[in-house]
Write an enzyme that holds these catalytic residues in place. Structure first.
Site, PDB file in Angstrom:
ATOM      1  N   GLU A 108       0.821  -1.208   0.000  1.00  0.00           N
ATOM      2  CA  GLU A 108       0.000   0.000   0.000  1.00  0.00           C
ATOM      3  C   GLU A 108       0.859   1.264   0.000  1.00  0.00           C
ATOM      4  OE1 GLU A 108      -3.066   0.241  -0.667  1.00  0.00           O
ATOM      5  OE2 GLU A 108      -3.659  -1.848  -0.490  1.00  0.00           O
ATOM      6  N   TYR A 131      -6.591   5.992   4.844  1.00  0.00           N
ATOM      7  CA  TYR A 131      -6.751   4.999   3.783  1.00  0.00           C
ATOM      8  C   TYR A 131      -5.891   3.758   4.041  1.00  0.00           C
ATOM      9  CZ  TYR A 131      -5.891   2.183  -0.146  1.00  0.00           C
ATOM     10  OH  TYR A 131      -5.727   1.057  -0.901  1.00  0.00           O
ATOM     11  N   ASP A 191      -9.669   4.927  -1.349  1.00  0.00           N
ATOM     12  CA  ASP A 191      -8.649   5.669  -2.103  1.00  0.00           C
ATOM     13  C   ASP A 191      -9.368   6.474  -3.189  1.00  0.00           C
ATOM     14  OD1 ASP A 191      -9.321   3.821  -4.036  1.00  0.00           O
ATOM     15  OD2 ASP A 191      -7.264   3.232  -4.489  1.00  0.00           O
TER      16      ASP A 191
HETATM   17  N1  ADE Z   1      -3.926   0.657  -5.195  1.00  0.00           N
HETATM   18  C1  ADE Z   1      -3.877   0.809  -3.872  1.00  0.00           C
HETATM   19  N2  ADE Z   1      -4.125  -0.336  -3.240  1.00  0.00           N
HETATM   20  C2  ADE Z   1      -4.314  -1.256  -4.206  1.00  0.00           C
HETATM   21  C3  ADE Z   1      -4.581  -2.623  -4.195  1.00  0.00           C
HETATM   22  N3  ADE Z   1      -4.676  -3.272  -3.039  1.00  0.00           N
HETATM   23  N4  ADE Z   1      -4.729  -3.242  -5.369  1.00  0.00           N
HETATM   24  C4  ADE Z   1      -4.604  -2.562  -6.510  1.00  0.00           C
HETATM   25  N5  ADE Z   1      -4.353  -1.281  -6.586  1.00  0.00           N
HETATM   26  C5  ADE Z   1      -4.192  -0.622  -5.443  1.00  0.00           C
END
Ligand code: ADE
Length: 260
Positions: A38, A115, A133
């Site tokens: 993340e 987030y 997000d």
């Molecule tokens: N962007 C942020 N977290 C994500 C996730 N778990 N899978 C794909 N894109 C992401």
């Protein structure tokens, strides 16, 4: 009405089950691995993150091993992934977890905002919270069916969060949503509506044109014991170096620049 919402949720979850991209952080519930993914995904595209995530976990498979690394090693391994302070925060978080274990409130860890806390809590710890997000936020806004929290599929937060992000990343995109390919268009207040001009007109900035890219190049050059990159304009270098100095990531030692 709630039947309707259930049908929407079912349609999105079934679509996600069928169409989901096989991403490495979707194969784990290890909170450290998910935190690494993340933080990397906060400003870097999925395709660019995948190999870096794999390398990172091979080198530092758990919080204890990352905690034992030096700041310089961590910064050098972060080159090209975005703001260095995020790498330092991740390092700080690993040190806190290695020392005290995972905190009940993940936001007490350095660099972990609402987030990221919700993402780790739902993906790793099974918490029933919405991870919102920009993609998930846009999906909820366009659907016009309430907040992301209200949409959350009961008991299936992890899957729901991934599905909402996936839809936003691949179908319900900011500039050119593909409503014809959308599994929840039938329930969507915005389906088929043109995207506002300001949004449509905004051009994606090339990564090489960003200050973040220059900063990454400077850190890479210093980590390799080289001088500043010769192929970048001096004013761009000045701005990047000033920022790195200000953030305490780089020091002047006897008139030369060095990684802190
Ligand atoms: N962007 C942020 N977290 C994500 C996730 N778990 N899978 C794909 N894109 C992401």
């Amino acid at each position: 009405m709630s039947d309707d919402l259930d049908a929407l949720r079912g349609a999105l979850l079934r679509w996600y089950g069928r169409e989901r991209r096989d991403l490495p952080w979707r194969r784990t519930t290890d909170p450290y691995a998910i935190l690494v993914s993340e933080v990397m995904l906060q400003q870097t595209q999925v395709a660019r993150v995948v190999p870096r995530y794999m390398e990172w976990l091979e080198r530092w498979p758990d919080a204890a091993s990352l905690a034992a690394a030096s700041r310089g090693e961590v910064l050098a391994a972060w080159v090209g992934l975005g703001y260095n302070r995020r790498a330092l925060a991740l390092h700080g978080a690993a040190r806190a977890v290695a020392r005290d274990g995972w905190p009940a409130d993940l936001r007490t860890l350095p660099g972990v905002g609402p987030y990221t806390a919700a993402a780790v809590a739902s993906f790793a710890f099974g918490a029933q919270v919405a991870a919102v997000d920009t993609n998930a936020m846009r999906v909820a806004e366009r659907l016009g069916r309430g907040t992301p929290e209200a949409l959350l599929a009961p008991g299936r937060a992890a899957e729901w969060n991934q599905a909402a992000m996936e839809l936003g990343a691949t179908v319900c995109t900011a500039r050119t949503p593909r409503c014809d390919a959308c599994p929840v268009a039938a329930w969507c207040a915005s389906a088929g509506r043109p995207v506002a001009k300001a949004r449509a007109a905004r051009r994606a900035e090339r990564f090489e044109d960003t200050n973040r890219w220059v900063r990454g190049r400077v850190v890479a050059a210093l980590a390799a014991g080289e001088g500043l990159p010769a192929d970048i304009a001096p004013d761009r270098l000045d701005r990047a170096v000033a920022g790195l100095l200000q953030d305490g990531l780089v020091r002047r030692v006897e008139g030369r620049l060095a990684l802190d």
